[in-house]
Design a protein around this motif. Structure first.
Motif, PDB file in Angstrom:
ATOM      1  N   ARG A  29     -44.914  -9.630   6.917  1.00  0.00           N
ATOM      2  CA  ARG A  29     -43.798  -9.253   7.795  1.00  0.00           C
ATOM      3  C   ARG A  29     -43.324  -7.845   7.452  1.00  0.00           C
ATOM      4  O   ARG A  29     -43.033  -7.046   8.347  1.00  0.00           O
ATOM      5  CB  ARG A  29     -42.659 -10.270   7.680  1.00  0.00           C
ATOM      6  N   MET A  30     -43.227  -7.512   6.169  1.00  0.00           N
ATOM      7  CA  MET A  30     -42.838  -6.154   5.774  1.00  0.00           C
ATOM      8  C   MET A  30     -43.796  -5.127   6.369  1.00  0.00           C
ATOM      9  O   MET A  30     -43.359  -4.110   6.904  1.00  0.00           O
ATOM     10  CB  MET A  30     -42.834  -6.012   4.245  1.00  0.00           C
ATOM     11  N   ALA A  31     -45.093  -5.400   6.258  1.00  0.00           N
ATOM     12  CA  ALA A  31     -46.099  -4.471   6.782  1.00  0.00           C
ATOM     13  C   ALA A  31     -45.950  -4.318   8.292  1.00  0.00           C
ATOM     14  O   ALA A  31     -46.026  -3.201   8.819  1.00  0.00           O
ATOM     15  CB  ALA A  31     -47.497  -4.951   6.420  1.00  0.00           C
ATOM     16  N   ALA A  32     -45.720  -5.421   8.989  1.00  0.00           N
ATOM     17  CA  ALA A  32     -45.585  -5.371  10.448  1.00  0.00           C
ATOM     18  C   ALA A  32     -44.338  -4.605  10.867  1.00  0.00           C
ATOM     19  O   ALA A  32     -44.385  -3.776  11.787  1.00  0.00           O
ATOM     20  CB  ALA A  32     -45.551  -6.790  11.015  1.00  0.00           C
ATOM     21  N   ALA A  46     -35.329  -0.657   9.584  1.00  0.00           N
ATOM     22  CA  ALA A  46     -34.895  -0.345   8.217  1.00  0.00           C
ATOM     23  C   ALA A  46     -33.972  -1.432   7.683  1.00  0.00           C
ATOM     24  O   ALA A  46     -34.081  -1.818   6.518  1.00  0.00           O
ATOM     25  CB  ALA A  46     -34.215   1.017   8.177  1.00  0.00           C
ATOM     26  N   ASN A  47     -33.083  -1.940   8.512  1.00  0.00           N
ATOM     27  CA  ASN A  47     -32.180  -3.011   8.069  1.00  0.00           C
ATOM     28  C   ASN A  47     -32.958  -4.276   7.722  1.00  0.00           C
ATOM     29  O   ASN A  47     -32.660  -4.945   6.723  1.00  0.00           O
ATOM     30  CB  ASN A  47     -31.131  -3.303   9.133  1.00  0.00           C
ATOM     31  N   GLU A  48     -33.945  -4.617   8.538  1.00  0.00           N
ATOM     32  CA  GLU A  48     -34.752  -5.805   8.252  1.00  0.00           C
ATOM     33  C   GLU A  48     -35.551  -5.621   6.964  1.00  0.00           C
ATOM     34  O   GLU A  48     -35.618  -6.521   6.131  1.00  0.00           O
ATOM     35  CB  GLU A  48     -35.677  -6.121   9.422  1.00  0.00           C
ATOM     36  N   LEU A  49     -36.151  -4.453   6.798  1.00  0.00           N
ATOM     37  CA  LEU A  49     -36.912  -4.175   5.580  1.00  0.00           C
ATOM     38  C   LEU A  49     -36.009  -4.195   4.351  1.00  0.00           C
ATOM     39  O   LEU A  49     -36.382  -4.733   3.308  1.00  0.00           O
ATOM     40  CB  LEU A  49     -37.633  -2.834   5.696  1.00  0.00           C
ATOM     41  N   GLU A  76     -36.221  -0.553  -2.158  1.00  0.00           N
ATOM     42  CA  GLU A  76     -34.942  -0.833  -1.498  1.00  0.00           C
ATOM     43  C   GLU A  76     -33.950   0.304  -1.743  1.00  0.00           C
ATOM     44  O   GLU A  76     -33.264   0.749  -0.816  1.00  0.00           O
ATOM     45  CB  GLU A  76     -34.355  -2.152  -2.003  1.00  0.00           C
ATOM     46  N   GLN A  77     -33.874   0.775  -2.953  1.00  0.00           N
ATOM     47  CA  GLN A  77     -32.939   1.857  -3.269  1.00  0.00           C
ATOM     48  C   GLN A  77     -33.297   3.138  -2.533  1.00  0.00           C
ATOM     49  O   GLN A  77     -32.421   3.819  -2.001  1.00  0.00           O
ATOM     50  CB  GLN A  77     -32.885   2.083  -4.780  1.00  0.00           C
ATOM     51  N   VAL A  81     -31.067   5.157   0.477  1.00  0.00           N
ATOM     52  CA  VAL A  81     -30.797   6.595   0.509  1.00  0.00           C
ATOM     53  C   VAL A  81     -31.201   7.159   1.868  1.00  0.00           C
ATOM     54  O   VAL A  81     -30.429   7.890   2.498  1.00  0.00           O
ATOM     55  CB  VAL A  81     -31.531   7.334  -0.637  1.00  0.00           C
ATOM     56  N   LEU A  82     -32.397   6.829   2.334  1.00  0.00           N
ATOM     57  CA  LEU A  82     -32.835   7.320   3.640  1.00  0.00           C
ATOM     58  C   LEU A  82     -31.877   6.886   4.751  1.00  0.00           C
ATOM     59  O   LEU A  82     -31.589   7.651   5.666  1.00  0.00           O
ATOM     60  CB  LEU A  82     -34.249   6.820   3.956  1.00  0.00           C
ATOM     61  N   MET A  83     -31.374   5.661   4.645  1.00  0.00           N
ATOM     62  CA  MET A  83     -30.497   5.121   5.690  1.00  0.00           C
ATOM     63  C   MET A  83     -29.117   5.775   5.705  1.00  0.00           C
ATOM     64  O   MET A  83     -28.403   5.650   6.690  1.00  0.00           O
ATOM     65  CB  MET A  83     -30.374   3.603   5.528  1.00  0.00           C
TER      66      MET A  83
END
Length: 115
Positions: A29-32, A46-49, A76-77, A81-83
């Motif tokens: 799921r992460m890859a998708a 991004a929120n789901e990941l 995650e960290q 930062v990107l978000m």
């Protein structure tokens, strides 16, 4: 061993089995989701990941996947930062998704021996 202890360890073993059996689907799921991340509008993906990485990071060490959890936390960290920025270069998203891809591949190969 007390009956309460046996019950606790039985539930813990069940949770461990559940984590292990769900991990391949979580990685897929992460890859998708990462494959569908649009750098121009990354929020939903991004929120789901972030949620998936947070869950893996929080659970992995408990169930004997220390390295996997450590890497999930680092991803995650970086994602957090990107978000925080209103605009992030597509190349920064590409770099992060590449790292996530490497994480997923390593997790597929050997999630307990993850380095």
């Amino acid at each position: 061993m007390h009956a309460a202890d046996k019950g606790f360890f039985s539930r813990l073993a069940s949770f461990n089995d559940s984590f292990a059996s769900n991990l391949p689907a979580t990685l897929e799921r992460m890859a998708a989701v990462a494959a569908g991340l649009d750098p121009r509008a990354p929020a939903a993906a991004a929120n789901e990941l972030q949620a998936m990485l947070h869950t893996v990071a929080g659970s992995a060490a408990t169930f004997g996947y220390r390295g996997l959890g450590h890497h999930a936390r680092a991803l995650e960290q970086r994602l957090r930062v990107l978000m925080t920025f209103d605009a992030v270069a597509a190349s920064d998203w590409a770099s992060w998704t590449s790292e996530l891809g490497q994480f997923v591949e390593a997790g597929r190969r050997d999630p307990r021996g993850f380095n």
